[in-house]
Design an enzyme around this catalytic site. Structure first.
Site, PDB file in Angstrom:
ATOM      1  N   HIS A   1       0.802  -1.405  -0.501  1.00 15.67           N
ATOM      2  CA  HIS A   1      -0.107  -0.411  -0.064  1.00 15.67           C
ATOM      3  C   HIS A   1       0.838   1.031   0.453  1.00 15.67           C
ATOM      4  CE1 HIS A   1       1.153   0.915   4.481  1.00 15.67           C
ATOM      5  NE2 HIS A   1       0.581  -0.579   4.557  1.00 15.67           N
TER       6      HIS A   1
ATOM      7  N   CYS B   1       3.116  -5.057   6.264  1.00 12.76           N
ATOM      8  CA  CYS B   1       2.995  -4.771   5.204  1.00 12.76           C
ATOM      9  C   CYS B   1       3.597  -4.212   5.077  1.00 12.76           C
ATOM     10  CB  CYS B   1       1.601  -3.099   4.936  1.00 12.76           C
ATOM     11  SG  CYS B   1       0.162  -4.549   5.501  1.00 12.76           S
TER      12      CYS B   1
END
Length: 201
Positions: free
Chosen positions: A161, A177
């Site tokens: 992301h 992440c």
């Protein structure tokens, strides 16, 4: 009798001297760039370092058997994300953020299962255990830790992301992440598709 200090330069000496002069601006620019990175890191956090030494292009063949649906390689050590398109021509290399600890790092093979523009965010149960003061939900927008775009992976809770906090890129700064600059995730988002294979090493 001639003074050797003023002797005519040889061809070899001329070429060597010219080469060193041409290389000097690039070398100086590289040193200035590295100095600026180091100074900005010291200002943000004196104990956090970026890894820029091994940030280099890679070949896909050691990591994937084909480029069907494209391929994403995340290299935790060099803090870089590589993308190869199924056309075997398209290639991108982006600096990334990585998990803050080995415990939060997951390696192996997965794939993109969903693409979301303007993702919202909910901390995982484990995140809330570690940080009970965190909000339970953040809608899309400038305060959202997932930035402007997100690629959801088949691993539960794992994403590639963007981020609105550019200081995180190149650092151990995530809870699992892989983060990119917003401009880079937008570029990758346009290239990757549902089914793109992902490997984290």
């Amino acid at each position: 009798m001639s003074d050797s200090r003023f002797a005519a330069p040889t061809r070899r000496g001329f070429i060597a001297g010219t080469a060193s002069l041409l290389a000097a601006p690039a070398y100086a620019q590289r040193l200035v760039g590295e100095q600026n990175v180091l100074e900005s890191e010291r200002e943000a956090n004196p104990n956090v370092r970026r890894n820029i030494s091994s940030f280099s292009a890679q070949d896909w063949r050691p990591y994937f058997s084909s480029l069907r649906n494209g391929a994403i390689l995340v290299d935790i050590d060099s803090r870089a994300l590589h993308y190869w398109g199924p056309d075997q021509v398209t290639y991108r290399l982006y600096p990334s953020s990585i998990p803050i600890s080995e415990e939060l790092t997951r390696r192996g093979r997965t794939s993109v299962i969903q693409k979301v523009v303007g993702p919202d965010w909910r901390p995982t149960p484990n995140m809330l255990k570690r940080n009970p003061e965190w909000p339970r939900y953040i809608p899309p927008g400038p305060d959202n830790p997932l930035g402007t775009h997100a690629l959801y992976l088949s691993w539960t809770y794992y994403r590639i992301h963007g981020t609105h906090d550019n200081r995180k890129i190149g650092r151990k700064s995530s809870n699992g992440c892989i983060g990119l600059y917003n401009a880079h995730i937008q570029d990758l988002f346009a290239l990757a598709q549902v089914g793109t294979q992902v490997r984290v090493i």
